[in-house]
Motif scaffolding. Sequence first.
Motif, mmCIF file in Angstrom:
data_model
loop_
_atom_site.group_PDB
_atom_site.id
_atom_site.type_symbol
_atom_site.label_atom_id
_atom_site.label_comp_id
_atom_site.label_asym_id
_atom_site.label_seq_id
_atom_site.Cartn_x
_atom_site.Cartn_y
_atom_site.Cartn_z
ATOM 1 N N ASP A 1 -33.380 49.451 67.116
ATOM 2 C CA ASP A 1 -32.827 49.684 68.271
ATOM 3 C C ASP A 1 -31.290 49.127 68.369
ATOM 4 N N GLY A 2 -30.623 49.902 67.826
ATOM 5 C CA GLY A 2 -29.111 49.634 67.457
ATOM 6 C C GLY A 2 -28.191 50.644 67.177
ATOM 7 N N THR A 3 -27.254 50.384 66.285
ATOM 8 C CA THR A 3 -26.360 51.375 66.086
ATOM 9 C C THR A 3 -26.585 51.827 64.568
ATOM 10 N N PRO A 4 -25.704 53.005 64.160
ATOM 11 C CA PRO A 4 -25.945 53.410 62.774
ATOM 12 C C PRO A 4 -25.280 52.175 62.035
ATOM 13 N N THR A 5 -24.250 51.538 62.187
ATOM 14 C CA THR A 5 -23.721 50.432 61.484
ATOM 15 C C THR A 5 -24.969 49.354 61.340
ATOM 16 N N ASP A 6 -25.728 48.888 62.423
ATOM 17 C CA ASP A 6 -26.582 48.028 62.609
ATOM 18 C C ASP A 6 -27.885 48.424 61.410
ATOM 19 N N CYS A 7 -28.207 49.797 61.525
ATOM 20 C CA CYS A 7 -29.197 50.423 60.572
ATOM 21 C C CYS A 7 -28.958 50.138 59.242
ATOM 22 N N VAL A 8 -27.640 50.402 58.708
ATOM 23 C CA VAL A 8 -27.375 50.350 57.127
ATOM 24 C C VAL A 8 -27.351 48.682 56.754
ATOM 25 N N LEU A 9 -26.821 47.952 57.718
ATOM 26 C CA LEU A 9 -26.866 46.597 57.433
ATOM 27 C C LEU A 9 -28.061 45.913 57.236
ATOM 28 N N LEU A 10 -28.798 46.197 58.436
ATOM 29 C CA LEU A 10 -30.329 45.533 58.264
ATOM 30 C C LEU A 10 -31.102 46.053 57.066
ATOM 31 N N ALA A 11 -30.839 47.418 56.602
ATOM 32 C CA ALA A 11 -31.489 48.126 55.749
ATOM 33 C C ALA A 11 -31.147 47.425 54.226
ATOM 34 N N VAL A 12 -29.969 47.364 54.046
ATOM 35 C CA VAL A 12 -29.367 46.933 52.741
ATOM 36 C C VAL A 12 -29.511 45.323 52.497
ATOM 37 N N ASN A 13 -29.211 44.494 53.472
ATOM 38 C CA ASN A 13 -29.453 43.276 53.665
ATOM 39 C C ASN A 13 -30.559 42.305 53.967
ATOM 40 N N HIS A 14 -31.588 43.170 54.600
ATOM 41 C CA HIS A 14 -32.888 42.629 54.909
ATOM 42 C C HIS A 14 -33.974 43.591 54.207
ATOM 43 N N LEU A 15 -34.106 44.712 54.840
ATOM 44 C CA LEU A 15 -35.354 45.441 54.339
ATOM 45 C C LEU A 15 -35.284 45.819 52.884
ATOM 46 N N LEU A 16 -34.049 46.086 51.985
ATOM 47 C CA LEU A 16 -34.241 46.251 50.795
ATOM 48 C C LEU A 16 -33.530 45.246 49.880
ATOM 49 N N ASP A 17 -33.244 44.097 50.320
ATOM 50 C CA ASP A 17 -32.395 43.119 49.859
ATOM 51 C C ASP A 17 -33.419 42.771 48.457
ATOM 52 N N GLY A 18 -32.636 42.773 47.366
ATOM 53 C CA GLY A 18 -33.088 42.575 45.972
ATOM 54 C C GLY A 18 -33.485 43.853 45.285
ATOM 55 N N HIS A 19 -33.529 44.953 45.844
ATOM 56 C CA HIS A 19 -33.561 46.220 45.167
ATOM 57 C C HIS A 19 -32.465 47.320 46.209
ATOM 58 N N ARG A 20 -31.162 46.887 46.345
ATOM 59 C CA ARG A 20 -30.338 47.630 47.287
ATOM 60 C C ARG A 20 -30.303 49.142 46.943
ATOM 61 N N PRO A 21 -30.167 50.048 47.827
ATOM 62 C CA PRO A 21 -29.840 51.596 47.257
ATOM 63 C C PRO A 21 -28.779 51.805 46.512
ATOM 64 N N ASP A 22 -28.739 52.710 45.567
ATOM 65 C CA ASP A 22 -27.585 53.076 44.790
ATOM 66 C C ASP A 22 -26.464 54.125 45.663
ATOM 67 N N VAL A 23 -27.254 54.660 46.493
ATOM 68 C CA VAL A 23 -26.265 55.782 47.243
ATOM 69 C C VAL A 23 -26.729 55.623 48.977
ATOM 70 N N VAL A 24 -25.897 55.750 49.765
ATOM 71 C CA VAL A 24 -26.425 56.025 51.201
ATOM 72 C C VAL A 24 -25.689 57.281 51.804
ATOM 73 N N LEU A 25 -26.680 57.943 52.283
ATOM 74 C CA LEU A 25 -26.441 59.323 52.897
ATOM 75 C C LEU A 25 -26.340 59.402 54.423
#
Length: 267
Positions: free
Chosen positions: A81-105
């Motif tokens: 429930d936020g901005t595109p920046t929020d989405c990527v930040l939470l995905a990388v540093n929280h949801l996928l922490d430990g196995h970060r994405p190789d690419v973001v589209l």
Amino acid sequence: MADRSAGAGQGVAGRPLRILISNDDGIHAPGLAALERIARQLTDDVWVVAPESEQSAASHSLTIHRPLRLKRVADRRYTVDGTPTDCVLLAVNHLLDGHRPDVVLSGVNHGQNLGEDVTYSGTVAAAMEATLLGIRAFAFSLRLREGRDPDWATAERWGPDVVRKGLAVDWAPHVLLNVNFPAVEPDKVAGIHVVRHANRKAGDELFERMDPRGRPYVWIGAARGLADVPADTDVHVVEALGGIAVTPVHLDLTHYDTLARLEGVFG
């Protein structure tokens, strides 16, 4: 930090490529569905984290005055429930922490992001955030034809090739690729062109009206005036040629010539 030399189809240490996708048009946007189909032509490891509602022209804004809610809606599919920046930040540093994405589209945006549009765009902002986090990123946008539905097939046909070729080249840090697809059918695309951003004459339409209570308001329109646009620019390629424009965007906004002159004055 993700391995910036990882090729398309292969992630770090030989594991499958992991792709995170997001956008600014929201989780239900048809452009996001098109982007997911692009990503799945490259890998099966695709994660979706997108705004729960439209965030167009949100730019690179970050929500800091209230908590954010990350909600799972399906397997590997989440809303914020936020901005595109929020989405990527939470995905990388929280949801996928430990196995970060190789690419973001990011995208596929419902409308072009050419020239100065990148400074307003939430689509580009999601790619910016990934870039700042050390992950290679592409921002995808589709030019619209007036009075016609978007032809997502053009992005779906050409998008995977853009990603494969882009990942085959080593990028400098703090660089993302801004990609704009023309409003033509897939077979009529006039190639892929690596070009600079155009400097367009700002000509936003402003519509002044009265609301039902008799109070005036102003609505900013989407139209921008076009001056003479050089042939080696994204605007010319997409709008005049009907080609795909790929522009490397560098997040270092420092103007070094002026920096040197100012040092001579203030130093």
